[in-house]
Write an enzyme that holds these catalytic residues in place. Structure first.
Site, short mmCIF file in Angstrom:
data_model
loop_
_atom_site.label_atom_id
_atom_site.label_comp_id
_atom_site.label_asym_id
_atom_site.label_seq_id
_atom_site.Cartn_x
_atom_site.Cartn_y
_atom_site.Cartn_z
N GLN A 118 -52.12 63.35 3.48
CA GLN A 118 -51.97 64.67 4.11
C GLN A 118 -52.67 64.76 5.47
O GLN A 118 -52.35 65.63 6.28
CB GLN A 118 -52.46 65.77 3.16
CG GLN A 118 -51.53 65.99 1.97
CD GLN A 118 -50.06 66.14 2.41
OE1 GLN A 118 -49.72 67.01 3.20
NE2 GLN A 118 -49.18 65.27 1.92
N HIS B 57 -52.43 62.36 7.78
CA HIS B 57 -51.33 61.95 8.67
C HIS B 57 -50.30 63.07 8.79
O HIS B 57 -49.79 63.37 9.87
CB HIS B 57 -50.63 60.70 8.12
CG HIS B 57 -51.49 59.48 8.00
ND1 HIS B 57 -51.81 58.92 6.78
CD2 HIS B 57 -52.06 58.68 8.93
CE1 HIS B 57 -52.54 57.83 6.97
NE2 HIS B 57 -52.72 57.67 8.27
N VAL C 8 -58.66 66.24 7.83
CA VAL C 8 -58.19 66.80 6.55
C VAL C 8 -58.99 66.13 5.44
O VAL C 8 -59.13 64.90 5.41
CB VAL C 8 -56.68 66.57 6.36
CG1 VAL C 8 -56.22 67.07 5.01
CG2 VAL C 8 -55.90 67.25 7.48
P1 AMP Z 1 -54.47 55.39 10.47
O1 AMP Z 1 -53.17 55.26 9.76
O2 AMP Z 1 -55.67 55.36 9.59
O3 AMP Z 1 -54.57 54.46 11.66
O4 AMP Z 1 -54.48 56.85 11.10
C1 AMP Z 1 -53.43 57.31 11.90
C2 AMP Z 1 -53.82 58.61 12.54
O5 AMP Z 1 -54.08 59.57 11.51
C3 AMP Z 1 -55.10 58.52 13.38
O6 AMP Z 1 -54.96 59.32 14.54
C4 AMP Z 1 -56.14 59.07 12.45
O7 AMP Z 1 -57.25 59.64 13.12
C5 AMP Z 1 -55.35 60.14 11.72
N1 AMP Z 1 -56.00 60.46 10.44
C6 AMP Z 1 -56.34 59.59 9.46
N2 AMP Z 1 -56.98 60.24 8.46
C7 AMP Z 1 -57.04 61.54 8.83
C8 AMP Z 1 -57.59 62.71 8.23
N3 AMP Z 1 -58.22 62.69 7.05
N4 AMP Z 1 -57.48 63.88 8.89
C9 AMP Z 1 -56.86 63.93 10.09
N5 AMP Z 1 -56.32 62.87 10.71
C10 AMP Z 1 -56.42 61.68 10.10
#
Ligand code: AMP
Length: 282
Positions: A35, A37, A176
């Site tokens: 959630q 993402h 989130v």
């Molecule tokens: P990742 O797939 O971990 O590389 O994350 C992709 C994007 O989703 C990045 O911009 C992360 O900062 C964002 N993201 C990952 N987890 C969260 C979260 N819990 N809340 C908000 N954004 C997130």
């Protein structure tokens, strides 16, 4: 919703969309969507006519001995999450196409990548900025959305966009969390049930700092001790860093104010988790 693997096809769809006056939003991810993402995607959908989410476990941002091979992958579930968050196109290129043999061009943001995660993961941000720059060239987004969960990453990307005059609006989105406070992360899936409980020491310690800050404590040394006390109670937790930094330039501070970000990286068993909190934010 369509899945595109071919870089040229993605680029030509984006060019056609632009010629037709459409606004493009991009949400770069490594998949195993949750959630956190989805919140970026929902916001991207509001800001554009064509919402592209990339799903790419980017080899250049993983160091030797890190979890590139074991990083969780689940394309079927990713498609469900992306579709219900309003994604129009998933861009999921092959690593061999993104980085063909003889690939040799990298983007490196200098000062901002030195502390925090950059100190413990050499080359990590160079991989991030390189892949994001490539995505910007392929997808031509007007707007790109990133989570504050990866606080330093967001700062580094803003710096790259400003320094290289990239015509992309960068939006940072709030963290989130699960109902009990744990920041959502694809890597939470590595945690055993006992580790999942221990992992709450990250968000709990940030809450303790925020409470003390609201009561008037401004000494970083005192606030840092609260974090160390909370985390040291968990036997399977090992601190990678606990840092108090200026929220924009990430300079170290010894007196906290509303702009100060408290950033943590903690290993819970073998799983390295990060979390952060800006002290002036609710
Ligand atoms: P990742 O797939 O971990 O590389 O994350 C992709 C994007 O989703 C990045 O911009 C992360 O900062 C964002 N993201 C990952 N987890 C969260 C979260 N819990 N809340 C908000 N954004 C997130």
């Amino acid at each position: 919703m369509k899945i595109i693997q071919c870089i040229d096809e993605m680029q030509s769809i984006a060019q056609t969309a632009r010629v037709n006056g459409k606004r493009i939003a991009l949400v770069p991810t490594m998949g195993y969507l949750h959630q956190g993402h989805a919140s970026l995607m929902v916001e991207g959908q509001k800001r554009a006519d064509l919402l592209v989410a990339s799903i790419f476990v980017n080899p250049t941002q993983f160091g030797v001995g890190e979890d590139f091979d074991s990083y969780p992958r689940d394309m079927e579930n990713d498609m469900r999450v992306a579709e219900s968050a309003g994604v129009d196109l998933i861009f999921a290129p092959r690593a061999a196409d993104m980085y063909p043999v003889d690939y040799q061009t990298y983007v490196n943001v200098e000062k901002l990548t030195l502390p925090l995660c950059g100190a413990n993961r050499p080359g990590h941000f160079r991989g991030v900025t390189t892949v994001v720059a490539k995505f910007f060239n392929i997808v031509s987004p007007h707007v790109a959305l990133f989570g504050q969960k990866d606080y330093q990453q967001l700062a580094v990307i803003r710096q790259m966009v400003a320094d290289l005059n990239m015509p992309v609006e960068v939006i940072g989105m709030p963290i989130v969390r699960e109902a009990d406070g744990l920041a959502m992360s694809s890597r939470n899936s590595y945690l055993s049930p006992a580790e999942r409980v221990s992992a709450l020491c990250l968000s709990n310690s940030l809450n303790a700092v925020r409470t003390a800050f609201c009561k008037g404590e401004r000494s970083v040394a005192a606030l840092k001790n609260l974090v160390l006390d909370t985390i040291s109670k968990e036997r399977c937790a090992a601190i990678d860093y606990v840092e108090f930094r200026h929220g924009l330039n990430l300079a170290a501070v010894d007196t906290a104010d509303e702009q100060t970000v408290v950033a943590l990286a903690v290993k819970i068993g073998k799983t390295r988790l990060i979390d952060n909190r800006v002290l002036g934010e609710e």
